[in-house]
Design a protein around this motif. Structure first.
Motif, mmCIF file in Angstrom:
data_model
loop_
_atom_site.group_PDB
_atom_site.id
_atom_site.type_symbol
_atom_site.label_atom_id
_atom_site.label_comp_id
_atom_site.label_asym_id
_atom_site.label_seq_id
_atom_site.Cartn_x
_atom_site.Cartn_y
_atom_site.Cartn_z
ATOM 1 N N ALA A 168 -1.154 -8.358 23.949
ATOM 2 C CA ALA A 168 -0.478 -9.465 23.270
ATOM 3 C C ALA A 168 0.986 -9.131 22.995
ATOM 4 N N LEU A 169 1.259 -7.905 22.551
ATOM 5 C CA LEU A 169 2.643 -7.504 22.302
ATOM 6 C C LEU A 169 3.453 -7.475 23.590
ATOM 7 N N THR A 170 2.822 -7.023 24.685
ATOM 8 C CA THR A 170 3.519 -6.983 25.974
ATOM 9 C C THR A 170 3.862 -8.385 26.451
ATOM 10 N N LEU A 171 2.908 -9.294 26.352
ATOM 11 C CA LEU A 171 3.162 -10.675 26.771
ATOM 12 C C LEU A 171 4.253 -11.314 25.913
ATOM 13 N N THR A 172 4.200 -11.074 24.612
ATOM 14 C CA THR A 172 5.231 -11.623 23.725
ATOM 15 C C THR A 172 6.603 -11.088 24.088
ATOM 16 N N CYS A 173 6.675 -9.805 24.362
ATOM 17 C CA CYS A 173 7.939 -9.183 24.746
ATOM 18 C C CYS A 173 8.465 -9.785 26.051
ATOM 19 N N TYR A 177 12.016 -11.734 26.513
ATOM 20 C CA TYR A 177 13.002 -11.310 27.511
ATOM 21 C C TYR A 177 13.356 -12.462 28.464
ATOM 22 N N THR A 178 12.353 -13.217 28.889
ATOM 23 C CA THR A 178 12.601 -14.349 29.789
ATOM 24 C C THR A 178 13.459 -15.404 29.104
ATOM 25 N N ALA A 179 13.142 -15.680 27.843
ATOM 26 C CA ALA A 179 13.901 -16.684 27.098
ATOM 27 C C ALA A 179 15.355 -16.262 26.893
ATOM 28 N N LEU A 180 15.605 -14.960 26.890
ATOM 29 C CA LEU A 180 16.970 -14.462 26.679
ATOM 30 C C LEU A 180 17.758 -14.309 27.979
ATOM 31 N N GLY A 181 17.149 -14.675 29.105
ATOM 32 C CA GLY A 181 17.914 -14.724 30.343
ATOM 33 C C GLY A 181 17.498 -13.772 31.436
ATOM 34 N N MET A 182 16.526 -12.910 31.199
ATOM 35 C CA MET A 182 16.047 -12.039 32.267
ATOM 36 C C MET A 182 15.279 -12.859 33.300
ATOM 37 N N THR A 183 15.282 -12.406 34.549
ATOM 38 C CA THR A 183 14.405 -13.019 35.535
ATOM 39 C C THR A 183 12.964 -12.697 35.158
ATOM 40 N N PHE A 184 12.025 -13.472 35.684
ATOM 41 C CA PHE A 184 10.614 -13.247 35.354
ATOM 42 C C PHE A 184 10.179 -11.835 35.740
ATOM 43 N N PHE A 185 10.607 -11.380 36.914
ATOM 44 C CA PHE A 185 10.221 -10.043 37.383
ATOM 45 C C PHE A 185 10.782 -8.965 36.465
ATOM 46 N N ASP A 186 12.067 -9.061 36.122
ATOM 47 C CA ASP A 186 12.675 -8.086 35.213
ATOM 48 C C ASP A 186 12.013 -8.121 33.845
ATOM 49 N N ALA A 187 11.718 -9.317 33.360
ATOM 50 C CA ALA A 187 11.114 -9.453 32.028
ATOM 51 C C ALA A 187 9.749 -8.781 31.971
ATOM 52 N N VAL A 188 8.923 -8.993 32.994
ATOM 53 C CA VAL A 188 7.585 -8.404 33.009
ATOM 54 C C VAL A 188 7.672 -6.881 33.086
ATOM 55 N N ASN A 189 8.529 -6.384 33.972
ATOM 56 C CA ASN A 189 8.671 -4.932 34.122
ATOM 57 C C ASN A 189 9.180 -4.285 32.842
ATOM 58 N N PHE A 210 22.192 -5.864 31.831
ATOM 59 C CA PHE A 210 22.153 -7.252 31.358
ATOM 60 C C PHE A 210 23.352 -7.601 30.475
ATOM 61 N N ASP A 211 23.995 -6.603 29.886
ATOM 62 C CA ASP A 211 25.217 -6.811 29.104
ATOM 63 C C ASP A 211 25.043 -7.950 28.099
ATOM 64 N N ASP A 212 23.973 -7.872 27.308
ATOM 65 C CA ASP A 212 23.656 -8.938 26.361
ATOM 66 C C ASP A 212 23.113 -8.312 25.078
ATOM 67 N N ASN A 213 23.845 -8.484 23.986
ATOM 68 C CA ASN A 213 23.421 -7.900 22.716
ATOM 69 C C ASN A 213 22.109 -8.487 22.208
ATOM 70 N N ARG A 214 21.816 -9.728 22.590
ATOM 71 C CA ARG A 214 20.549 -10.330 22.161
ATOM 72 C C ARG A 214 19.366 -9.593 22.781
ATOM 73 N N ILE A 215 19.515 -9.200 24.042
ATOM 74 C CA ILE A 215 18.459 -8.438 24.712
ATOM 75 C C ILE A 215 18.324 -7.058 24.090
ATOM 76 N N LEU A 216 19.457 -6.447 23.735
ATOM 77 C CA LEU A 216 19.397 -5.139 23.085
ATOM 78 C C LEU A 216 18.676 -5.234 21.746
ATOM 79 N N ALA A 217 18.951 -6.288 20.976
ATOM 80 C CA ALA A 217 18.304 -6.462 19.679
ATOM 81 C C ALA A 217 16.796 -6.677 19.840
ATOM 82 N N ALA A 218 16.412 -7.512 20.806
ATOM 83 C CA ALA A 218 14.986 -7.766 21.042
ATOM 84 C C ALA A 218 14.282 -6.492 21.507
#
Length: 461
Positions: A168-173, A177-189, A210-218
């Protein structure tokens, strides 16, 4: 192995044959093992437990190395085994360069190794090692009062709860990640390697790509969640059983993360003149990545300042909480060590007082104190021995020491120009890679589980 095979097949990459062939080979071997062991099982003993635990981990790394060795990545077997062991132990060190150009099947296989290693570590921590009374995992078992206060009444329920929480935690993560702009493949990995606190990325620049502080925070948040005892998540779904602060190691772990992150951010503001908000986000991310033994990097933090390097070096030793996917010394041992010193100081001042060493609401038995002492002795002894052995291959002292430390603590990146956050382990000789692979195994299995097999009396008494 069929998952990366399907990905390579969809990408029309010939490596799909490698994964299918490896899957068939391992399937046949496992089928023969199942047939050979269909009779009455041998009586479980401590020796058998230590042997099986260590053997399964070695066999898993051997199996995981086969596709890496046979594929188009062009690794020696020592390099493939190192990569596989680094994955299963969730260390995150790598000998592969050019990740951005690698086939997606290989990238998925590396992430799967870490994800499976993560759940294996939690299961081993809570279900196997406590029965062997080995290392800090058994200590965690005693301190959390699992013997008298079961989280769930049956072991299959506990296992199901762990798998459900981890998944559940992996799926949520992945969704975040996808919502913050990662591709689906990158987000899953990255979701798989974040919750496992492994740190394998699909890009050479790691999270800096990714150069995105939102991704770093998540990512920071989910690395912390992966470093908490997974029993906490099971209790969260039970009535009147959720007490986040019940385990004192959680408070200590979060306090260390907060204090060190602020210290690094302030040092960057004072020394480098970096904007404090920017410094706080990147400092917290990279510090949490090291202290949770994940090993992601958003930039080369060894270029920040000597003060920052010193704090990152300290963080490499610490680790997350016992009962999580994180490695390192772990917060529960640090808590006990601190109170052991404090208790002895109090006894020096009041020699006739009866002062008991406690962990939360529980008194720590002499056996618990002994396991902590033995672990620290073995940890620093192994660190010294590994440094000497790596130095014999011509490596400089910084590379030899930090390489041994990062392998033993299952962190990932070391220090220096060769194996620092901006480098990798590709240039190391095969002999050094074998030594580091063994060191990763020692660190992941809490040292005692492996080293006890080397004592002759283990087999004669």
């Amino acid at each position: 192995m069929l998952v990366p095979a399907l990905i390579d097949l969809a990408d029309e990459n010939p490596d799909w044959k490698v994964f299918v062939g490896s899957s068939a080979l391992i399937g046949m071997v496992c089928a023969m093992i199942a047939v050979a062991t269909r009779e009455e099982k041998p009586r479980f003993t401590q020796r058998l437990g230590f042997l099986v635990t260590t053997s399964v981990w070695i066999f898993g790394a051997t199996v995981g190395a086969i596709p890496l060795y046979v594929s188009s990545v062009n690794l020696t077997y020592a390099g493939a085994f190192f990569e596989s062991m680094s994955g299963l132990t969730t260390t995150g060190s790598t000998v592969i360069s050019g990740l951005d150009a690698l086939p997606r099947g290989i990238l998925m296989w590396r992430s799967l190794l870490q994800w499976l290693g993560g759940i294996g570590i939690i299961g081993m921590a809570l279900l196997i090692l406590p029965s062997l009374r080995a290392g800090g995992m058994a200590l965690f078992h005693m301190e959390s009062s699992d013997k008298s206060d079961k989280v769930l009444p049956r072991i299959n329920q506990l296992t199901g709860g762990l798998v459900a929480a981890y998944t559940a935690l992996t799926l949520t993560c992945a969704i975040v990640y996808t919502a913050l702009g990662m591709t689906f493949f990158d987000a899953v990995n990255h979701a798989m390697t974040t919750l496992s606190t492994g740190g394998y990325s699909t890009h050479d620049a790691s999270m800096g790509y990714f150069d995105d502080n939102r991704i770093l925070a998540a990512s920071t948040l989910f690395m912390i969640l992966g470093s908490l005892p997974f029993v906490v998540y099971i209790r969260a779904f039970l009535p009147r059983r959720f007490h986040l602060w019940r385990d004192p190691q959680i408070k200590l772990f979060l306090l260390i993360c907060l204090v060190l992150s602020l210290a690094i951010a302030i040092s960057r503001r004072v020394i480098n003149g970096t904007d404090f908000g920017e410094a706080l986000i990147s400092s917290t991310f990279n510090l949490v990545s090291i202290i949770t033994t994940t090993g992601y990097a958003s930039e080369d933090f060894t270029l920040w300042s000597n003060a920052a390097i010193g704090l990152f070096f300290l963080a490499t030793f610490l680790g997350g909480c016992a009962g999580s996917t994180a490695g390192g010394i772990k917060a529960n041992r640090l808590y006990i060590l601190y109170h052991l010193v404090e208790t002895n100081f109090r006894r020096l001042v009041r020699p006739h007082a009866v002062i008991r060493l406690r962990y939360g609401n529980s008194e720590i038995a002499p056996e618990g104190i002994q396991t902590v002492t033995i672990f620290f002795f073995l940890f620093f002894g192994t660190l010294l021995m590994g440094t000497v052995l790596l130095s014999m291959f011509g490596l400089d002292l910084i590379t030899a020491f930090s390489g041994t430390l990062t392998a033993l603590a299952n962190v990932g990146p070391g220090f220096g120009q060769i194996i620092g956050p901006a480098g990798n382990f590709a240039s190391l000789p095969d002999g050094a890679l074998w030594i580091l692979s063994i060191t990763m195994l020692l660190g992941r299995l809490e040292l005692v589980t492996v080293l006890i097999l080397l004592f002759p009396r283990t087999w004669t008494e």
